[in-house]
Design a protein around this motif. Structure first.
Motif, PDB file in Angstrom:
ATOM      1  N   LEU A  70      50.901  34.670  40.151  1.00  0.00           N
ATOM      2  CA  LEU A  70      50.700  36.117  40.085  1.00  0.00           C
ATOM      3  C   LEU A  70      51.998  36.878  40.379  1.00  0.00           C
ATOM      4  N   ALA A  71      52.720  36.457  41.426  1.00  0.00           N
ATOM      5  CA  ALA A  71      53.936  37.172  41.827  1.00  0.00           C
ATOM      6  C   ALA A  71      54.987  37.126  40.726  1.00  0.00           C
ATOM      7  N   THR A  72      55.207  35.952  40.132  1.00  0.00           N
ATOM      8  CA  THR A  72      56.219  35.859  39.085  1.00  0.00           C
ATOM      9  C   THR A  72      55.768  36.568  37.808  1.00  0.00           C
ATOM     10  N   SER A  73      54.483  36.604  37.555  1.00  0.00           N
ATOM     11  CA  SER A  73      53.990  37.353  36.390  1.00  0.00           C
ATOM     12  C   SER A  73      54.384  38.825  36.514  1.00  0.00           C
ATOM     13  N   HIS A  74      54.245  39.386  37.715  1.00  0.00           N
ATOM     14  CA  HIS A  74      54.618  40.777  37.941  1.00  0.00           C
ATOM     15  C   HIS A  74      56.135  40.967  37.878  1.00  0.00           C
ATOM     16  N   SER A  75      56.883  40.065  38.506  1.00  0.00           N
ATOM     17  CA  SER A  75      58.345  40.232  38.531  1.00  0.00           C
ATOM     18  C   SER A  75      58.940  40.077  37.129  1.00  0.00           C
ATOM     19  N   ILE A  76      58.361  39.199  36.336  1.00  0.00           N
ATOM     20  CA  ILE A  76      58.836  39.013  34.952  1.00  0.00           C
ATOM     21  C   ILE A  76      58.566  40.270  34.118  1.00  0.00           C
ATOM     22  N   LEU A  77      57.408  40.866  34.294  1.00  0.00           N
ATOM     23  CA  LEU A  77      57.112  42.108  33.567  1.00  0.00           C
ATOM     24  C   LEU A  77      58.128  43.192  33.921  1.00  0.00           C
ATOM     25  N   GLN A  78      58.471  43.299  35.208  1.00  0.00           N
ATOM     26  CA  GLN A  78      59.463  44.295  35.632  1.00  0.00           C
ATOM     27  C   GLN A  78      60.822  44.020  34.992  1.00  0.00           C
ATOM     28  N   LEU A  79      61.217  42.743  34.982  1.00  0.00           N
ATOM     29  CA  LEU A  79      62.501  42.353  34.399  1.00  0.00           C
ATOM     30  C   LEU A  79      62.538  42.659  32.901  1.00  0.00           C
ATOM     31  N   CYS A  80      61.446  42.353  32.211  1.00  0.00           N
ATOM     32  CA  CYS A  80      61.394  42.584  30.762  1.00  0.00           C
ATOM     33  C   CYS A  80      61.399  44.075  30.422  1.00  0.00           C
ATOM     34  N   ARG A  81      60.858  44.901  31.320  1.00  0.00           N
ATOM     35  CA  ARG A  81      60.880  46.350  31.074  1.00  0.00           C
ATOM     36  C   ARG A  81      62.308  46.888  31.097  1.00  0.00           C
ATOM     37  N   ARG A  82      63.189  46.195  31.821  1.00  0.00           N
ATOM     38  CA  ARG A  82      64.588  46.625  31.879  1.00  0.00           C
ATOM     39  C   ARG A  82      65.379  46.167  30.648  1.00  0.00           C
TER      40      ARG A  82
END
Length: 262
Positions: free
Chosen positions: A42-54
């Motif tokens: 769950l944590a990496t799913s959220h962090s990856i989404l944030q990274l991809c938004r950048r």
């Protein structure tokens, strides 16, 4: 200049904390035109989404529960993950990294199977492809997938390192491809002999599994997307076609499997 896609890199990991932007820049300079990021929980799913938004249009996210992260609380973990599958401005390209891993332990064997099956069902419901991790569990994985064979949208069998028989078994799933990377370049790897005999170029995609599995001559170092060039060179030798032909075929496979226009 070659132009390729890295379909599997863990760019969110701590190994890239100090120079992530430079790693992305080196990938672009090497000809990498997109990087797909698998999650493990769950944590990496959220962090990856944030990274991809950048990095819209260059980094593409996945969400999923990796088999090595499956514990007794897997139903709760998946219930928290599922909302991420909904359509969003930063859409997922796959459900992953999911699958089975009995390499270290079979302690959570049944939980792994149940969590994998639920995520396979998500793939069918959402039509998102699967990014499948499988280690010491191909028989169990194939048995489970056969129940859903006609409904599966497709996906990648990540980090294929097997023999001709294992390749043939996986290629029986017609909408799936095999992911290959740095292992190709290892001195004792049978892949340069196995792949041309058993796997048409229409069934391969390129990957790094960065920061892991760096190719020769970087073996033992941190892997990164720019190093896909070494795998392309080895595939070019093995299939006796140009590096551009390897890139063209694998890019076409990426577009077909992931539904992404490159």
């Amino acid at each position: 200049m070659i132009s390729f896609v890295d379909t599997h890199a863990h760019l969110d990991e701590e190994a890239f904390a100090q120079d992530r932007e430079e790693v992305i820049q080196r990938a672009q300079e090497a000809g990498c035109k997109a990087i797909f990021l698998p999650a493990i929980d769950l944590a990496t799913s959220h962090s990856i989404l944030q990274l991809c938004r950048r990095h819209p249009g260059y980094l593409f996210p996945m969400a999923g529960l990796h088999p090595e992260e499956v514990r007794a609380d897997w139903p709760e973990q998946l219930s928290l993950l599922k909302p991420l599958l909904a359509p969003s401005p930063t859409p997922l390209v796959a459900i992953g990294e999911v699958g089975l891993d009995y390499y270290w332990s079979r302690e959570y064997e049944h939980e792994q199977l149940a969590a994998f099956e639920q995520q396979v069902q998500w793939s069918i419901e959402t039509r998102l492809p699967l990014m499948i991790h499988c280690r010491k569990a191909q028989n169990e994985m194939v048995r489970l997938l056969r129940h859903y064979e006609q409904k599966l949208p497709g996906g990648v069998f990540h980090c294929f390192t097997g023999n001709e028989h294992e390749a043939a078994e996986l290629l029986q799933f017609p909408r799936f491809v095999l992911g290959v990377g740095g292992v190709l370049t290892f001195k004792k790897s049978p892949l340069p002999q196995v792949l041309p005999k058993a796997v048409p170029l229409s069934r391969l995609v390129l990957e790094t599994d960065a920061p892991y599995m760096a190719p020769v001559p970087h073996r033992g170092q941190r892997n990164e997307s720019a190093f896909v060039a070494q795998a392309i060179a080895r595939l070019s030798e093995a299939y006796q076609v140009s590096p551009d032909a390897i890139c063209a075929a694998t890019n076409q496979n990426v577009e077909r499997v992931f539904g992404v226009k490159l």
